[in-house]
Scaffold this motif. Structure first.
Motif, PDB file in Angstrom:
ATOM      1  N   ALA A 107       0.849  -1.206   0.000  1.00  0.00           N
ATOM      2  CA  ALA A 107       0.000   0.000   0.000  1.00  0.00           C
ATOM      3  C   ALA A 107       0.874   1.242   0.000  1.00  0.00           C
ATOM      4  O   ALA A 107       0.601   2.229  -0.692  1.00  0.00           O
ATOM      5  CB  ALA A 107      -0.920  -0.005   1.211  1.00  0.00           C
ATOM      6  N   SER A 108       1.955   1.179   0.767  1.00  0.00           N
ATOM      7  CA  SER A 108       2.882   2.305   0.832  1.00  0.00           C
ATOM      8  C   SER A 108       3.492   2.579  -0.551  1.00  0.00           C
ATOM      9  O   SER A 108       3.572   3.727  -1.003  1.00  0.00           O
ATOM     10  CB  SER A 108       3.982   1.980   1.858  1.00  0.00           C
ATOM     11  OG  SER A 108       5.016   2.900   1.786  1.00  0.00           O
ATOM     12  N   GLU A 109       3.890   1.507  -1.230  1.00  0.00           N
ATOM     13  CA  GLU A 109       4.458   1.666  -2.578  1.00  0.00           C
ATOM     14  C   GLU A 109       3.420   2.257  -3.524  1.00  0.00           C
ATOM     15  O   GLU A 109       3.726   3.131  -4.344  1.00  0.00           O
ATOM     16  CB  GLU A 109       4.956   0.302  -3.088  1.00  0.00           C
ATOM     17  CG  GLU A 109       6.198  -0.176  -2.337  1.00  0.00           C
ATOM     18  CD  GLU A 109       6.462  -1.681  -2.442  1.00  0.00           C
ATOM     19  OE1 GLU A 109       7.578  -2.100  -2.073  1.00  0.00           O
ATOM     20  OE2 GLU A 109       5.566  -2.452  -2.848  1.00  0.00           O
ATOM     21  N   MET A 110       2.178   1.799  -3.393  1.00  0.00           N
ATOM     22  CA  MET A 110       1.103   2.305  -4.262  1.00  0.00           C
ATOM     23  C   MET A 110       0.811   3.781  -3.953  1.00  0.00           C
ATOM     24  O   MET A 110       0.532   4.556  -4.874  1.00  0.00           O
ATOM     25  CB  MET A 110      -0.158   1.456  -4.086  1.00  0.00           C
ATOM     26  CG  MET A 110      -1.328   1.905  -4.933  1.00  0.00           C
ATOM     27  SD  MET A 110      -0.942   1.980  -6.707  1.00  0.00           S
ATOM     28  CE  MET A 110      -1.566   0.418  -7.281  1.00  0.00           C
ATOM     29  N   ILE A 111       0.887   4.172  -2.694  1.00  0.00           N
ATOM     30  CA  ILE A 111       0.591   5.568  -2.309  1.00  0.00           C
ATOM     31  C   ILE A 111       1.475   6.527  -3.096  1.00  0.00           C
ATOM     32  O   ILE A 111       1.026   7.541  -3.615  1.00  0.00           O
ATOM     33  CB  ILE A 111       0.759   5.767  -0.779  1.00  0.00           C
ATOM     34  CG1 ILE A 111      -0.411   5.099  -0.036  1.00  0.00           C
ATOM     35  CG2 ILE A 111       0.847   7.258  -0.414  1.00  0.00           C
ATOM     36  CD1 ILE A 111      -0.226   4.984   1.470  1.00  0.00           C
ATOM     37  N   LYS A 112       2.750   6.190  -3.202  1.00  0.00           N
ATOM     38  CA  LYS A 112       3.674   7.087  -3.898  1.00  0.00           C
ATOM     39  C   LYS A 112       3.286   7.251  -5.381  1.00  0.00           C
ATOM     40  O   LYS A 112       3.208   8.362  -5.911  1.00  0.00           O
ATOM     41  CB  LYS A 112       5.101   6.547  -3.762  1.00  0.00           C
ATOM     42  CG  LYS A 112       6.132   7.263  -4.586  1.00  0.00           C
ATOM     43  CD  LYS A 112       6.393   8.677  -4.104  1.00  0.00           C
ATOM     44  CE  LYS A 112       7.143   9.454  -5.154  1.00  0.00           C
ATOM     45  NZ  LYS A 112       7.898  10.543  -4.700  1.00  0.00           N
ATOM     46  N   TYR A 113       3.010   6.118  -6.044  1.00  0.00           N
ATOM     47  CA  TYR A 113       2.625   6.202  -7.455  1.00  0.00           C
ATOM     48  C   TYR A 113       1.281   6.894  -7.624  1.00  0.00           C
ATOM     49  O   TYR A 113       1.071   7.671  -8.563  1.00  0.00           O
ATOM     50  CB  TYR A 113       2.562   4.797  -8.074  1.00  0.00           C
ATOM     51  CG  TYR A 113       3.926   4.280  -8.449  1.00  0.00           C
ATOM     52  CD1 TYR A 113       4.585   4.784  -9.564  1.00  0.00           C
ATOM     53  CD2 TYR A 113       4.562   3.307  -7.693  1.00  0.00           C
ATOM     54  CE1 TYR A 113       5.835   4.342  -9.912  1.00  0.00           C
ATOM     55  CE2 TYR A 113       5.819   2.856  -8.030  1.00  0.00           C
ATOM     56  CZ  TYR A 113       6.457   3.375  -9.139  1.00  0.00           C
ATOM     57  OH  TYR A 113       7.707   2.935  -9.474  1.00  0.00           O
ATOM     58  N   ALA A 114       0.363   6.589  -6.719  1.00  0.00           N
ATOM     59  CA  ALA A 114      -0.986   7.168  -6.823  1.00  0.00           C
ATOM     60  C   ALA A 114      -0.926   8.676  -6.611  1.00  0.00           C
ATOM     61  O   ALA A 114      -1.641   9.433  -7.266  1.00  0.00           O
ATOM     62  CB  ALA A 114      -1.906   6.511  -5.807  1.00  0.00           C
ATOM     63  N   ALA A 115      -0.050   9.138  -5.708  1.00  0.00           N
ATOM     64  CA  ALA A 115       0.069  10.574  -5.429  1.00  0.00           C
ATOM     65  C   ALA A 115       0.641  11.289  -6.649  1.00  0.00           C
ATOM     66  O   ALA A 115       0.068  12.274  -7.134  1.00  0.00           O
ATOM     67  CB  ALA A 115       0.959  10.800  -4.205  1.00  0.00           C
ATOM     68  N   ASN A 116       1.761  10.800  -7.156  1.00  0.00           N
ATOM     69  CA  ASN A 116       2.373  11.453  -8.318  1.00  0.00           C
ATOM     70  C   ASN A 116       1.437  11.425  -9.524  1.00  0.00           C
ATOM     71  O   ASN A 116       1.320  12.412 -10.255  1.00  0.00           O
ATOM     72  CB  ASN A 116       3.704  10.780  -8.682  1.00  0.00           C
ATOM     73  CG  ASN A 116       4.868  11.430  -7.953  1.00  0.00           C
ATOM     74  OD1 ASN A 116       4.679  12.348  -7.159  1.00  0.00           O
ATOM     75  ND2 ASN A 116       6.069  10.953  -8.206  1.00  0.00           N
ATOM     76  N   SER A 117       0.761  10.310  -9.724  1.00  0.00           N
ATOM     77  CA  SER A 117      -0.130  10.189 -10.882  1.00  0.00           C
ATOM     78  C   SER A 117      -1.330  11.118 -10.729  1.00  0.00           C
ATOM     79  O   SER A 117      -1.805  11.691 -11.706  1.00  0.00           O
ATOM     80  CB  SER A 117      -0.613   8.745 -11.034  1.00  0.00           C
ATOM     81  OG  SER A 117       0.500   7.919 -11.255  1.00  0.00           O
ATOM     82  N   PHE A 118      -1.822  11.278  -9.508  1.00  0.00           N
ATOM     83  CA  PHE A 118      -2.968  12.177  -9.291  1.00  0.00           C
ATOM     84  C   PHE A 118      -2.578  13.623  -9.590  1.00  0.00           C
ATOM     85  O   PHE A 118      -3.338  14.374 -10.207  1.00  0.00           O
ATOM     86  CB  PHE A 118      -3.482  12.047  -7.853  1.00  0.00           C
ATOM     87  CG  PHE A 118      -4.765  12.797  -7.636  1.00  0.00           C
ATOM     88  CD1 PHE A 118      -5.961  12.288  -8.094  1.00  0.00           C
ATOM     89  CD2 PHE A 118      -4.767  14.034  -7.012  1.00  0.00           C
ATOM     90  CE1 PHE A 118      -7.148  12.994  -7.929  1.00  0.00           C
ATOM     91  CE2 PHE A 118      -5.941  14.755  -6.843  1.00  0.00           C
ATOM     92  CZ  PHE A 118      -7.143  14.234  -7.305  1.00  0.00           C
ATOM     93  N   LEU A 119      -1.372  14.010  -9.180  1.00  0.00           N
ATOM     94  CA  LEU A 119      -0.910  15.381  -9.446  1.00  0.00           C
ATOM     95  C   LEU A 119      -0.716  15.587 -10.954  1.00  0.00           C
ATOM     96  O   LEU A 119      -1.083  16.629 -11.507  1.00  0.00           O
ATOM     97  CB  LEU A 119       0.393  15.661  -8.683  1.00  0.00           C
ATOM     98  CG  LEU A 119       0.246  15.662  -7.157  1.00  0.00           C
ATOM     99  CD1 LEU A 119       1.615  15.736  -6.486  1.00  0.00           C
ATOM    100  CD2 LEU A 119      -0.618  16.835  -6.691  1.00  0.00           C
TER     101      LEU A 119
END
Ligand code: UDX
Length: 425
Positions: A199-211
């Motif tokens: 989940a932690s790994e996904m958070i980083k990708y999800a944050a950058n992709s959302f921005l």
């Protein structure tokens, strides 16, 4: 605590220095001897505001030292942060070879329990991969834990971001490692998200992709606004004031660049495709971003009479954004390539970028002299503050294409410039 930082780029160097500020002893490990020697002498090998002063402070105080001696560095430290690069591989996924090499060395040289922390942006499943690579490389089993702890700092404001994060994410299933990580971050007042490594790994990708998604959304909207003669800045402002949307990352421009967004969005798309659940929204984000410089070139071409051949275009700004000398995936370079393909004569300037430049570096005055038009490609404050009265007589034609919507349109128009922004009506 003795902390080892492996990889001395933006993330590694900033992270190491922040831990020095918090009172820890830090070692920076890198295989690049030149980088190590420069850092040890208090010199940064990249430009990042404020970081060199902090480096000097902590090298002088001997709170941080830099080495290329892998075995000793691993043996001497309790917590190891992996901050090496994860460039884009040929298939769109992140290339983990540097991460795997570090994990291998840790396995070979570890002498007692250690916490290994992945700070580099790594795909879902990397904590598990690092765990197995370390275990495979141990000659006798020694316990260790792997934690995912992504970094959210931005280039150009790395220090501020790392000192004042919005949140800290700690991904681990080990109570021992969790306790060590809590201790490391105990002086931060922001929320801490404790979760599973994946989940932690996904958070980083999800944050950058959302921005990135926010940027592509406003950029695509800008093209429609342009057709309708609507000022997209007013639209960003009007929607950004809704607290559910917020005003950040809604600035229309020439598209996002840098070492993170382009590669991270692609890596998440790849992960999703591997699972048979394509992320159609992110695929559109990438396409919109690729089209944005083309939309701008078309605008330039139309305004200059439909042809760019033999027109002299002064491009101001090469870095992917202000306050950095990083040109990776810079929209400015896409623009320059297209201008050259249209047989324009391109002159360039950047206050910080000194290498990898397609043309000889000129002063701002030399760059704009004789130009049929100038393009503002990076939002450096040096350009915002330019004395435009003095620029105008140097140019063949007083035409400004503002790819960052950074100038006061009315002001430069009053000076007699023709002004074209990104739907900046
Ligand atoms: C990004 C993330 O913000 C950071 O959290 C992560 O750790 C690393 O990736 P960075 O690449 O340094 O940071 O730059 P950022 O400030 O996010 O800008 C990325 C790109 O988007 C730049 O090209 C910038 O010019 C562009 N951008 C940003 C816009 O075009 N409009 C905006 O409103 C904001």
């Amino acid at each position: 605590m003795n902390i080892l930082i492996v990889g001395t780029g933006y993330v590694g160097t900033t992270t190491g220095l922040i831990f020095c500020e918090l009172g820890h002893k830090v070692t920076g490990l890198d295989l690049d001897l030149q980088k190590i020697q420069a850092l040890q002498a208090g010199k940064l090998h990249f430009y990042e505001p404020g970081l060199e002063d902090l480096l000097k402070k902590h090298t002088d105080a001997k709170n941080i030292n830099f080495t290329n001696q892998t075995e000793n560095a691993i043996k001497a430290n309790d917590v190891i942060f992996i901050c090496v690069g994860t460039p884009q591989g040929t298939d769109g996924n992140a290339d983990l070879s540097f991460v795997k090499n570090v994990a291998q060395s840790i396995g070979q040289h570890m002498n007692q329990y250690k916490v290994i922390v992945t700070k580099s942006t790594v795909p879902v499943g990397t904590a598990a991969l690092v765990t197995s690579v370390i275990a495979e490389n141990q000659s006798t089993p020694i316990p260790f834990d792997v934690v995912s702890n992504p970094e959210f700092l931005r280039e150009g404001s790395a220090l501020q971001d790392a000192l004042h994060p919005d949140r800290i994410v700690i991904g681990t299933t080990s109570e021992t490692a969790k306790a060590i990580m809590r201790e490391l971050y105990k002086d931060f007042s922001c929320p801490v998200v404790e979760t599973h490594p994946t989940a932690s790994e996904m958070i980083k990708y999800a944050a950058n992709s959302f921005l990135a998604l926010k940027i592509s959304y406003i950029n695509e909207l800008a093209r429609v606004c342009d057709k309708l003669s609507i000022n997209v800045n007013d639209v960003s402002n009007g929607i950004g004031l809704d607290h559910r949307i917020n005003p950040h990352f809604l600035k229309a421009g020439m598209g996002y660049g840098g070492s993170c967004f382009p590669k991270d969005v692609n890596a998440l798309i790849y992960t999703a495709q591997q699972q048979g659940t394509p992320l159609l929204i992110l695929e559109a984000v990438v396409n919109v971003n690729a089209e944005q410089p083309i939309y701008f070139i078309e605008k330039i071409k139309q305004a200059l009479g439909g042809e760019l051949k033999n027109k002299t275009i002064a491009v101001l700004g090469l870095s992917f954004k202000a306050n950095t000398d990083d040109t990776r995936e810079s929209p400015s370079f896409t623009l320059i390539e297209r201008l050259l393909a249209e047989k324009a004569i391109v002159k360039t300037h950047d206050p910080m970028v000194k290498s990898g430049v397609p043309h000889q570096m000129l002063t701002i005055e030399e760059t704009v002299t004789g130009a049929d038009a100038l393009v503002l490609a990076t939002d450096w404050k040096e350009y915002k503050k330019l004395h435009w009265e003095s620029v105008k007589p140097l140019m063949k034609q007083p035409v400004i294409f503002d790819g960052r919507n950074m100038l006061d349109k009315d002001q430069v128009q009053k000076l007699g410039f023709y002004y074209f922004g990104i739907s900046n009506h």
